[in-house]
Design an enzyme around this catalytic site. Structure first.
Site, short mmCIF file in Angstrom:
data_model
loop_
_atom_site.label_atom_id
_atom_site.label_comp_id
_atom_site.label_asym_id
_atom_site.label_seq_id
_atom_site.Cartn_x
_atom_site.Cartn_y
_atom_site.Cartn_z
N CYS A 154 0.80 -1.22 0.00
CA CYS A 154 0.00 0.00 0.00
C CYS A 154 0.84 1.28 0.00
CB CYS A 154 -0.92 0.02 1.21
SG CYS A 154 -1.81 -1.51 1.50
N HIS A 293 -4.12 7.23 6.06
CA HIS A 293 -4.16 5.93 5.38
C HIS A 293 -5.57 5.35 5.56
CE1 HIS A 293 -2.63 2.37 3.54
NE2 HIS A 293 -2.91 1.60 4.59
N GLU A 304 -3.28 4.00 13.57
CA GLU A 304 -2.91 5.27 12.93
C GLU A 304 -3.25 6.45 13.83
OE1 GLU A 304 -3.18 7.57 8.63
OE2 GLU A 304 -4.53 5.88 9.02
N LYS A 325 -10.36 7.11 1.09
CA LYS A 325 -10.64 5.74 0.64
C LYS A 325 -12.12 5.40 0.76
CE LYS A 325 -6.13 3.58 1.59
NZ LYS A 325 -5.35 4.72 2.13
N HIS A 330 -9.64 1.60 -1.96
CA HIS A 330 -8.23 1.42 -1.63
C HIS A 330 -7.51 0.91 -2.88
CE1 HIS A 330 -4.53 0.67 0.23
NE2 HIS A 330 -4.90 -0.06 1.27
N PHE A 390 1.27 -3.31 4.27
CA PHE A 390 1.63 -4.67 4.64
C PHE A 390 3.13 -4.82 4.43
CE2 PHE A 390 -2.55 -7.25 3.92
CZ PHE A 390 -3.13 -6.60 4.99
#
Length: 402
Positions: A154, A293, A304, A325, A330, A390
């Site tokens: 990502c 994010h 976050e 998003k 995403h 990730f």
């Protein structure tokens, strides 16, 4: 000599269209592009797909062996250069670079190969390789300098933009076409994400509002597809040709959690945030907006928020936050690029996209979220975009008004 890095061009192909202003207005209006997809799958699925006409950029002959992920990249990069008022050949081609993020490569080419009943196109390998989008952009624009692909889940295109900025700052290239592309909305990929239980659940007719970042009832994200590229130049070069500068890329932070492959880590994210602030020479209270994010996952949003709280401390309420998003999905490898573009546009126009679909904020995610009716930011001078991947890679881009 360190050069100031300016953003002089923006190009996008996204579920809300291929014009940055129209995309941004859709986000301001809270219009979701997330729709149901693949009714043949065992469980309901939703995604945000781009209405893209590849014939604007490719002939039928040229399309052979060019996956959708590369088609989107070529279009977005071309639009970014047009927006900057130049072409790659306006500079020494050996002094121009392409820095592209791509998380998964040509998903459509792989899906076709798997489902081809033994008949596999001889162009499958070059179509699905993750560096194909960057290579196609380079060939289309005649770029002979560094052509690099960053595959960091990502964070891919956020990292690509940061690496491009480093090259501009050090004087290694005169111009960079930096961003990313992703086109993985095919049944096999959707099934794989459903198996991870990270995709949002929804009732019939409610797909558009399925993604609810920081909300008490959040249940995950929806996939999106698209591409976005920024044209980066030194301030000296931009001034010399009379170019418009949307913003200055003043700082960037890169860190690794080094703890878990898929579970995010607040201290790791905080390290990237602090690094970006240090490089930009800014205090937390100087940054007025964060494009988070914000994947609307149970764990991710809390982590976050905790990272932001750790860095901002008593100034946390001064930071306005939203995750777009919820509306464009995403985009994985392209997420950092489209969200950087949105952040630059927000800073340039001093308007902030709202945090959509959040009727009740989770107390564990308490932040100063941008609301639909309070998007004006008349005094904002700096804004940032977070991308946490990730693999544990964290990337933060920090922009200042030009």
């Amino acid at each position: 000599m360190k050069h100031e890095v300016c953003v002089t061009g923006l190009g996008v192909v996204a579920p809300h269209g291929d014009e940055p202003g129209a995309l941004f207005q859709a986000l301001l209006d809270g219009r979701s592009a997330i729709r149901p997809v693949f009714p043949e799958l065992p469980k309901p699925a939703a995604a945000a797909m781009a209405a893209f006409d590849e014939t604007r950029w490719f002939t039928k002959l040229q399309l052979a062996g060019v996956d959708r992920v590369s088609q989107l990249a070529v279009a977005a990069a071309d639009l970014a250069l047009r927006d900057a008022g130049l072409a790659a050949n306006d500079a020494d081609p050996e002094r121009v670079g392409v820095y592209a993020g791509c998380g998964m490569g040509g998903a459509a080419a792989l899906e076709a190969a798997y489902r081809g009943n033994g008949r596999v196109s001889p162009l499958t390998i070059p179509a699905f390789m993750p560096n194909a989008p960057a290579a196609h952009v380079a060939m289309r624009q005649g770029v002979q300098g560094p052509v690099l692909t960053y595959s960091v889940a990502c964070a891919s295109s956020s990292v690509a933009i940061a690496e491009a900025a480093k090259a501009i700052r050090r004087g290694e290239v005169d111009m960079a076409i930096a961003g990313g592309s992703e086109a993985l909305i095919v049944p096999g990929v959707v099934l794989a994400w459903q198996a991870m239980q990270t995709l949002a659940t929804f009732q019939p007719g409610e797909a558009a509002g399925a993604v609810r970042p920081f909300a008490t009832d959040r249940s995950g994200f929806a996939l999106g597809e698209g591409a976005a590229f920024l044209v980066l130049e030194s301030a000296e070069r931009a001034r010399g040709r009379g170019a418009r500068s949307y913003a200055t890329l003043a700082g960037w932070g890169l860190s690794s959690d080094a703890t878990h492959l898929t579970k995010p880590d607040a201290p790791g994210q905080a390290r990237a945030l602090r690094q970006a602030l240090r490089q930009a020479g800014l205090a937390p209270r100087d940054v007025g907006y964060c494009n988070a994010h914000g994947t609307a996952t149970r764990i991710g949003d809390v982590v976050e928020r905790n990272a932001l709280a750790d860095v901002w401390g008593a100034d946390l309420d001064s930071l306005r936050v939203s995750s777009t998003k919820a509306l464009h999905g995403h985009m994985l490898g392209a997420a950092g690029a489209i969200e950087a573009l949105v952040t630059v546009f927000a800073l340039h126009h001093r308007q902030l996209p709202p945090n959509a679909n959040c009727s009740e904020v989770d107390p564990a995610c308490s932040l100063n979220l941008v609301t639909q009716h309070d998007t004006s930011a008349p005094t904002i001078e700096a804004a940032m975009s977070n991308s946490f991947a990730f693999g544990g890679t964290n990337s933060v881009l920090l922009f200042r008004r030009s």
